[in-house]
Design an enzyme around this catalytic site. Structure first.
Site, PDB file in Angstrom:
ATOM      1  N   HIS A  15      42.780  49.823  45.796  1.00 47.73           N
ATOM      2  CA  HIS A  15      42.635  48.661  44.919  1.00 47.73           C
ATOM      3  C   HIS A  15      43.801  48.637  43.932  1.00 47.73           C
ATOM      4  O   HIS A  15      44.755  49.407  44.083  1.00 47.73           O
ATOM      5  CB  HIS A  15      41.268  48.677  44.229  1.00 47.73           C
ATOM      6  CG  HIS A  15      40.961  49.947  43.510  1.00 47.73           C
ATOM      7  ND1 HIS A  15      41.352  50.174  42.222  1.00 47.73           N
ATOM      8  CD2 HIS A  15      40.327  51.078  43.914  1.00 47.73           C
ATOM      9  CE1 HIS A  15      40.958  51.380  41.837  1.00 47.73           C
ATOM     10  NE2 HIS A  15      40.338  51.954  42.857  1.00 47.73           N
ATOM     11  N   ALA A  16      43.743  47.773  42.952  1.00 47.61           N
ATOM     12  CA  ALA A  16      44.888  47.525  42.067  1.00 47.61           C
ATOM     13  C   ALA A  16      45.384  48.763  41.316  1.00 47.61           C
ATOM     14  O   ALA A  16      46.592  48.979  41.211  1.00 47.61           O
ATOM     15  CB  ALA A  16      44.553  46.415  41.076  1.00 47.61           C
TER      16      ALA A  16
END
Length: 88
Positions: A15-16
């Site tokens: 994810h980010a």
């Protein structure tokens, strides 16, 4: 050129937060670094490039490093995938 395969150990995948950390690590080297999932390969110079691969936990990816400091890059990126990713 060095190519290493990794199984994503984080249940949340890439994810980010870990993707941002990986971009920062890759930008610290002169070598060209790329991430490959399936038949799609992206450069590790952009968060969006990594997120576009939709890497989930348990999937296998390959990291390709090519350049004058590829050995150093391989050591740092290996540490990221084997130790740091679990904590992010």
């Amino acid at each position: 050129m060095i190519t290493k395969d990794y199984i994503i150990t984080s249940a949340q995948g890439m994810h980010a937060r870990p993707a941002t950390q990986l971009v920062k690590l890759a930008k610290g080297f002169k070598s060209a670094t790329s991430l490959k999932k399936g038949d799609k390969t992206v450069k590790l110079n952009s968060l969006l490039n990594i997120l576009s691969l939709s890497i989930k936990g348990g999937e296998t990816i390959s990291v390709i490093m090519d350049g004058e400091d590829e050995v150093s890059a391989a050591v740092v990126i290996d540490d990221f995938f084997t130790k740091q990713l679990k904590e992010l």
